[in-house]
Design a protein around this motif. Structure first.
Motif, PDB file in Angstrom:
ATOM      1  N   ALA A  82      16.108  55.363  73.330  1.00  0.00           N
ATOM      2  CA  ALA A  82      17.272  56.107  72.837  1.00  0.00           C
ATOM      3  C   ALA A  82      18.578  55.378  73.117  1.00  0.00           C
ATOM      4  O   ALA A  82      19.564  55.543  72.394  1.00  0.00           O
ATOM      5  CB  ALA A  82      17.310  57.494  73.471  1.00  0.00           C
ATOM      6  N   ARG A  87      22.910  53.626  67.304  1.00  0.00           N
ATOM      7  CA  ARG A  87      22.895  55.017  67.732  1.00  0.00           C
ATOM      8  C   ARG A  87      24.322  55.561  67.665  1.00  0.00           C
ATOM      9  O   ARG A  87      25.255  54.844  67.339  1.00  0.00           O
ATOM     10  CB  ARG A  87      22.341  55.136  69.162  1.00  0.00           C
ATOM     11  N   TYR A 343      21.289  58.925  63.124  1.00  0.00           N
ATOM     12  CA  TYR A 343      22.127  57.778  63.470  1.00  0.00           C
ATOM     13  C   TYR A 343      21.332  56.483  63.598  1.00  0.00           C
ATOM     14  O   TYR A 343      21.891  55.397  63.499  1.00  0.00           O
ATOM     15  CB  TYR A 343      22.892  58.068  64.768  1.00  0.00           C
ATOM     16  N   ARG A 344      20.047  56.581  63.786  1.00  0.00           N
ATOM     17  CA  ARG A 344      19.190  55.409  63.862  1.00  0.00           C
ATOM     18  C   ARG A 344      19.117  54.692  62.516  1.00  0.00           C
ATOM     19  O   ARG A 344      18.881  53.487  62.474  1.00  0.00           O
ATOM     20  CB  ARG A 344      17.768  55.817  64.254  1.00  0.00           C
TER      21      ARG A 344
END
Length: 632
Positions: A82, A87, A343-344
């Motif tokens: 993460a 991101r 957002y990835r």
């Protein structure tokens, strides 16, 4: 003979992690790694992100609990994933949900008496507007009557439409690794990247420096925007508007030459060539070209090629956003038919997309001429046979593409075919695409590859696009591409573009192999590093694999030379293994020689034919530079 520029080391940092020993590449293709490589990658990222530390011979979490290497993924795997790659922009940069700005406000009196207020005398504007009526209350205070309206600016916050970026791994902070002295983030990253590159070679740098003449070493590096953080140009430009003072360092540290200067002054101690050129998104390749040309000409024997950009500031993002170049919330929601944004997946090269995603990064490659590389026992990571640069000619829009990239790609491919042969080109070459993730790029860049492939009879040309994972780091973007190419050579894994569901309908992919999943591939011999920069700054590099490079060197050197080389390389590999183990444990030992080993200028010895410098074993030769002997 023309010297062949050999890549002997590469280091750096971007959203995927550390560059040395392909940690960043491994993070991208994580699910295709062997168990041992996967564990190694998670450990290296965990220490980089300050989740795990190595202390007194033991691995521990930041809470002081003992942990084994094999337990890192289970404990921190999801947090590591993460906190890497593209991101949502994190708060250490700025708050994208409440981005600070100065909003205009016009104030009018609620009655006919005018606007009245008191303030300190020293806070009055200079000069005082002629319509203002100022009455002194005491030595320090005044009363002011403004008969008409008053325009002011006040602190306000807005929702930023651009919320994602390729950021350094969460928790990575180079400022804590050395005495960074309030330096901009980009220069801190430069120190880390340069150290990582130097140590990745496995060579004694003092020995490298003294293996050639002092003027045969060069540093080639640049940023584009310069250092836009508060400690650099960002603070310089904003200071007076915010009522603050400009510091003595902001202008100097903001310059786009500073990555070159920091490497010379604080890491390598170089007194040879120092070179900085900017070519928009092709900046790394522009500097690589200068280094390659100097090595081929014999002017440089050791080249440090670098680029850095850490421009995740509201101003820079707003600049690109206003141009319509960045993927924003509204565009992404329309593409996905959703009220939520992943957002990835904001960067989608060659897929249905709406703009690029900005990133931050620092990349440093170390090159030597082939003779020196073999004599030093350096690890051959590949070779850069040439870099081509061409402009677009007359343009209607400065940001629009043109014919320049057709020229650079065609030259690069033709050279590869001439040296490595048609089979290597057609079966074992691949492209590290610029792949910016804009609707215009996916069409224009794919059309270039389509036409070149047709001309050279290439089918299923493999395409990889690093910006899908680390974003567009601007100046070092083609350094990210080179790092991925070296990863492919080493691991035989071709990264797919996993952020797209399918290739867009308007992409010219008839001759291209663009996949949405990572996959294992045969040994690759040739990588084409392609970059299309704003303003017509086009560049393509032809990079050969270690195997292909060694085939070339076998034609130039005897078996006896190779036998001696292999013996020396064993020691190099042992040193590399030690550094990799140390780096994976977070023991980077950054090189920062602030004022250490300064050269005593009074001890220089200058003769008619040579010059000696304290600290260097070899002299600089002053004769032999005359290229105009026919005119002498």
């Amino acid at each position: 003979m023309t010297a062949l520029p050999i890549i002997v080391g590469m280091g750096g940092i971007n959203a995927a992690g550390r560059t040395s020993f392909h940690q960043g590449f491994r993070r991208i293709v994580l699910d295709k790694l062997s168990l041992a490589a996967r564990q190694e990658t998670f450990l290296g990222l965990a220490t980089l992100m300050n989740l795990v530390r190595y202390q007194d011979g033991n691995l521990m979490t930041c809470d002081g609990e003992p942990i084994e290497k094999e337990q890192v993924e289970a404990r921190f795997g999801e947090q590591i994933k993460a906190g890497t790659l593209i991101r949502k922009i994190e708060s250490n940069h700025f708050d994208v949900d409440a981005t600070h700005w100065q909003q205009k406000l016009t104030i009018k009196s609620s009655d006919d008496g005018g606007l009245k207020f008191t303030c300190k005398k020293r806070d009055l504007p200079n000069p005082v507007p002629s319509s203002w009526q100022v009455t002194e209350l005491d030595k320090k205070s005044v009363a002011v009557l403004v008969p008409d309206q008053l325009e002011v600016k006040h602190d306000s916050y807005r929702d930023n439409p651009v919320k994602a970026a390729g950021q350094f791994p969460t928790g990575f902070d180079p400022s804590t690794m050395y005495n960074s002295r309030y330096q901009p983030r980009g220069l801190q990253a430069t120190i880390f990247a340069a150290t990582d590159a130097v140590r990745s070679t496995g060579l004694d740098w003092h020995k490298v420096m003294n293996s050639v003449r002092p003027d045969q070493i060069g540093t080639y590096s640049a940023s584009i925007a310069g250092q836009m953080n508060d400690e650099g140009f960002g603070g310089l430009i904003r200071a007076r508007m915010k009522g603050e003072r400009v510091s003595t360092k902001q202008l100097a540290l903001g310059l786009n030459t500073m990555s070159t200067d920091f490497i010379n002054a604080y890491v390598t101690g170089n007194v040879g060539t120092t070179f900085t050129t900017s070519g928009a998104c092709a900046t790394f390749l522009y500097n690589l070209r200068a280094a390659v040309n100097d090595i081929q000409a014999g002017r440089t024997r050791v080249a440090i090629v670098a680029s850095v950009e850490c421009a995740l500031t509201p101003e820079v993002i707003e600049g690109f956003g206003t141009m319509g170049a960045l993927a924003n919330e509204e565009g992404l929601k329309k593409l996905d038919g959703s009220d939520e944004v992943n957002y990835r997946r904001t960067s989608r090269p060659f897929g249905d997309n709406c703009g690029f995603t900005i990133g931050e990064g620092a990349q440093v490659a170390i090159l030597m001429d082939d003779e020196l590389a073999l004599s030093m026992g350096a690890q051959v990571m590949g070779s850069v046979v040439d870099v081509f640069v061409n402009a677009d000619g007359v343009k209607k829009s400065i940001t629009a593409p043109g014919p320049g990239n057709y020229i650079t790609m065609a030259k690069s491919v033709a050279l590869a075919q001439q040296i490595a042969g048609s089979d290597a080109l057609r079966q074992r070459s691949f492209i590290l695409a610029h792949g910016s993730s804009t609707p215009q790029n996916r069409v224009t860049e794919s059309l270039i590859y389509h036409k070149v492939a047709e001309a050279f009879e290439i089918s299923n040309w493999k395409i990889a696009a690093p910006k899908a994972f680390v974003g567009h780091t601007i100046a070092p973007a083609s350094g990210d591409q080179l790092a991925m190419a070296l990863g492919v050579f080493s691991h035989n894994i071709m990264p797919g573009i996993t952020t797209i569901d399918s290739v867009a309908d308007d992409v010219y992919d008839e001759h291209l192999d663009i996949r949405t999943e990572h996959y294992e591939c045969d040994d690759m011999d040739i990588a084409f590093i392609n970059s299309k920069g704003f303003g017509g700054n086009n560049a393509t590099a032809t990079v050969f694999s270690p195997n292909q490079t060694m085939k070339l060197l076998a034609k130039r050197y005897s078996e006896e030379v190779f036998k001696g080389y292999q013996q020396k390389r064993c020691l190099t590999e042992q040193a590399q293994a030690r550094y990799q183990q140390e780096a994976d444990l977070g023991q980077y030992q950054l090189i920062y020689r602030f004022g250490e080993g300064q050269i005593d200028e009074t001890a220089l010895v200058i003769g008619k034919e040579s010059m000696s410098i304290p600290g260097f074993d070899n002299d600089i030769v002053l004769t032999g530079n005359n290229q105009y002997t026919d005119l002498s």
